[in-house]
Scaffold this motif. Structure first.
Motif, PDB file in Angstrom:
ATOM      1  N   GLY A  51      44.766  18.459  58.311  1.00  0.00           N
ATOM      2  CA  GLY A  51      44.661  17.202  59.031  1.00  0.00           C
ATOM      3  C   GLY A  51      43.419  17.095  59.894  1.00  0.00           C
ATOM      4  N   ASP A  52      42.855  18.234  60.327  1.00  0.00           N
ATOM      5  CA  ASP A  52      41.677  18.185  61.193  1.00  0.00           C
ATOM      6  C   ASP A  52      40.424  17.764  60.437  1.00  0.00           C
ATOM      7  N   VAL A  53      40.360  18.021  59.125  1.00  0.00           N
ATOM      8  CA  VAL A  53      39.177  17.650  58.344  1.00  0.00           C
ATOM      9  C   VAL A  53      39.443  16.467  57.421  1.00  0.00           C
ATOM     10  N   ALA A  54      40.707  16.152  57.174  1.00  0.00           N
ATOM     11  CA  ALA A  54      41.055  15.041  56.279  1.00  0.00           C
ATOM     12  C   ALA A  54      42.096  14.159  56.942  1.00  0.00           C
ATOM     13  N   GLY A  55      41.827  13.764  58.186  1.00  0.00           N
ATOM     14  CA  GLY A  55      42.773  12.921  58.902  1.00  0.00           C
ATOM     15  C   GLY A  55      42.919  11.535  58.316  1.00  0.00           C
ATOM     16  N   PHE A  56      41.957  11.096  57.524  1.00  0.00           N
ATOM     17  CA  PHE A  56      42.041   9.759  56.932  1.00  0.00           C
ATOM     18  C   PHE A  56      43.021   9.707  55.766  1.00  0.00           C
ATOM     19  N   LEU A  57      43.510  10.864  55.304  1.00  0.00           N
ATOM     20  CA  LEU A  57      44.532  10.896  54.259  1.00  0.00           C
ATOM     21  C   LEU A  57      45.896  10.940  54.951  1.00  0.00           C
ATOM     22  N   ARG A  58      46.503   9.782  55.143  1.00  0.00           N
ATOM     23  CA  ARG A  58      47.766   9.680  55.875  1.00  0.00           C
ATOM     24  C   ARG A  58      48.942   9.759  54.913  1.00  0.00           C
ATOM     25  N   ALA A  59      50.057  10.244  55.442  1.00  0.00           N
ATOM     26  CA  ALA A  59      51.250  10.398  54.610  1.00  0.00           C
ATOM     27  C   ALA A  59      51.836   9.056  54.208  1.00  0.00           C
ATOM     28  N   ASP A  60      51.645   8.024  55.048  1.00  0.00           N
ATOM     29  CA  ASP A  60      52.201   6.709  54.739  1.00  0.00           C
ATOM     30  C   ASP A  60      51.293   5.882  53.837  1.00  0.00           C
ATOM     31  N   ASP A  61      50.200   6.466  53.397  1.00  0.00           N
ATOM     32  CA  ASP A  61      49.257   5.756  52.535  1.00  0.00           C
ATOM     33  C   ASP A  61      49.458   6.240  51.104  1.00  0.00           C
ATOM     34  N   ALA A  62      49.883   5.357  50.249  1.00  0.00           N
ATOM     35  CA  ALA A  62      50.135   5.721  48.846  1.00  0.00           C
ATOM     36  C   ALA A  62      48.911   5.549  47.964  1.00  0.00           C
ATOM     37  N   LEU A  63      47.768   5.194  48.560  1.00  0.00           N
ATOM     38  CA  LEU A  63      46.577   4.939  47.753  1.00  0.00           C
ATOM     39  C   LEU A  63      45.990   6.222  47.186  1.00  0.00           C
ATOM     40  N   TRP A  64      45.900   7.263  48.005  1.00  0.00           N
ATOM     41  CA  TRP A  64      45.268   8.491  47.518  1.00  0.00           C
ATOM     42  C   TRP A  64      46.263   9.310  46.699  1.00  0.00           C
ATOM     43  N   PRO A  65      45.823   9.897  45.595  1.00  0.00           N
ATOM     44  CA  PRO A  65      46.738  10.641  44.716  1.00  0.00           C
ATOM     45  C   PRO A  65      47.104  11.993  45.308  1.00  0.00           C
ATOM     46  N   ARG A  66      48.344  12.366  45.158  1.00  0.00           N
ATOM     47  CA  ARG A  66      48.812  13.692  45.588  1.00  0.00           C
ATOM     48  C   ARG A  66      48.549  14.653  44.435  1.00  0.00           C
ATOM     49  N   SER A  67      47.346  15.116  44.349  1.00  0.00           N
ATOM     50  CA  SER A  67      46.935  15.918  43.196  1.00  0.00           C
ATOM     51  C   SER A  67      46.203  17.166  43.656  1.00  0.00           C
TER      52      SER A  67
END
Length: 438
Positions: A51-67
């Protein structure tokens, strides 16, 4: 293992790197990155651990792939952050570093920073700005939930294929090669003299090294306290250098063979012997307005004391000098100077800049004058003495002996110049000149 809760599965992934998670997912279909439980575990791992380096990837955001590609991307961001806050020092500063530091390849650090930038650009496309939020709201109204899930699943599968494709393998091989640039064939530290400029050594702290090694197993490092060049490589290099020196000495002795004339010709750089012109007062250089004069060689007791000189192609002499000083097999061959002879009239064709040079102008002035008249010589020549010419002719032969005598301060060509061909100034196109193909 596929029946583990999401929390334990996320904890298991936390103990592994992205490459290990990929290998684990290939062992069981239930652990495929497309499975909801695996995606949820990857989401927890990415949002909590990184989270400290990728804070813009939020858990409530379904846009980014969980890959796994995103997981590898955030690992690269972590490594970029480690490299940014660590002090990378040159190997020349080893005396000022702690003994616990590690010696690594500078080429690997440069290649890895570029690799991190590529992953960072990929992840930044998932950063939500106001413009992207508006675009997302509009697209959500147009698409149904089923279509959106299908597109996300397709994107995840495509990213998984990219992660295991040949491009990723090529990048990994390039990083492995860069990391091993300071490692010799015996697995030890490569001597500094054998390292190319882009593979010089660098020094990082011990903590930085192990932080990087977690995600980059191809990184090779050596402790500074016990860092020394490979003894076998040093001995092999000394043996190669000794053999090379012996070959160069044998080549030099075979070509020069104790000839003082050839030795002087080998070391000459100005293109003509010292005795050709009269020495200037105090040894000063000839100015642009002052013209140099040929040596007088005055007659003594009715007998003319003169000196004989010959023209040799400058390109051939450069090739000969390189051959004598090296170990190569590029033999210069015979002296090809048929361009200086008119075969139709059996006379000498003198390049105009040579005539200007012998008349007192400097070599630079003569060449510039020819360029101003759009009559640049196709081949330049050096002037050698009679002894040097004989030594060259005995070893390599020549097509013609084109020379001149200096008597009482003036030069006289051994074979009369051809005035009919008018070679050089105003002589027409090069194709019309005799022997222009030579």
């Amino acid at each position: 293992m596929e029946h583990l809760p999401v929390g334990l599965l996320a904890h298991l992934f936390e103990l592994l790197a992205a490459r290990d998670v990929l290998q684990l997912s290939l062992t069981c279909r239930s652990l495929s990155p497309s499975e909801p439980a695996v995606q949820l575990a990857l989401e927890r791992l990415i949002t909590q651990r990184f989270g400290d380096v990728a804070g813009f990837l939020r858990a409530d955001d379904a846009l980014w792939p969980r890959s796994l590609v995103v997981l590898r991307g955030v690992e690269m961001l972590r490594m970029k952050e480690v490299l940014a806050r660590s002090a990378v020092r040159s190997f020349e500063d080893a005396a000022d570093c702690r003994p616990s530091c590690m010696v690594v390849s500078r080429a690997w650090l440069v290649a890895w920073k570029k690799r991190c930038q590529g992953f960072e650009q990929y992840l930044l496309q998932f950063r939500m700005t106001k413009k992207k939020l508006l675009q997302r709201e509009r697209s959500t109204k147009r698409k149904s939930r089923k279509q959106r899930n299908a597109s996300e699943t397709l994107a995840i599968e495509r990213l998984r294929i990219e992660a295991t494709s040949g491009g990723a393998a090529t990048a990994k091989a390039a990083l492995s090669e860069a990391g091993a640039m300071i490692v010799c064939a015996h697995g030890n530290l490569l001597p500094a003299s054998q390292c190319v400029s882009r593979a010089k050594r660098a020094i990082v702290t011990n903590d930085t090294y192990w932080d990087l090694a977690v995600y980059a197993p191809e990184l090779c490092g050596f402790p500074l306290r016990s860092c020394c060049d490979c003894g076998t490589c040093v001995l092999e290099q000394e043996a190669r250098e000794l053999e090379a020196e012996e070959k160069k000495k044998a080549r030099f002795d075979g070509e020069i063979a104790g000839s003082g004339a050839l030795l002087e010709l080998l070391q000459r750089k100005n293109g003509y012997p010292k005795g050709l012109f009269s020495p200037t007062e105090g040894g000063a250089a000839v100015s642009r307005r002052q013209q140099q004069q040929l040596a007088p060689h005055l007659s003594i007791n009715g007998h003319s004391k003169y000196a004989t000189y010959f023209l040799v192609p400058k390109k051939w002499l450069n090739k000969w000098r390189k051959f004598v000083r090296s170990q190569g097999d590029d033999v210069p061959g015979p002296v090809l100077n048929a361009e200086l002879v008119c075969l139709s009239h059996r006379r000498t064709i003198v390049p105009p800049y040579i005539s200007m040079f012998l008349s007192g102008y400097s070599l630079e002035q003569s060449l510039k004058a020819m360029q101003a008249l759009s009559s640049t010589p196709s081949r330049q020549y050096e002037i050698v003495t009679f002894g040097e010419w004989e030594a060259l002719y005995d070893r390599y032969c020549a097509e013609f002996a084109v020379g001149f005598d200096v008597i009482n301060g003036s030069y006289h060509w051994k074979t009369q110049e051809c005035q009919i061909c008018n070679y050089g100034i105003g002589g027409g196109s090069p194709s019309d000149k005799p022997n222009s193909h030579r």
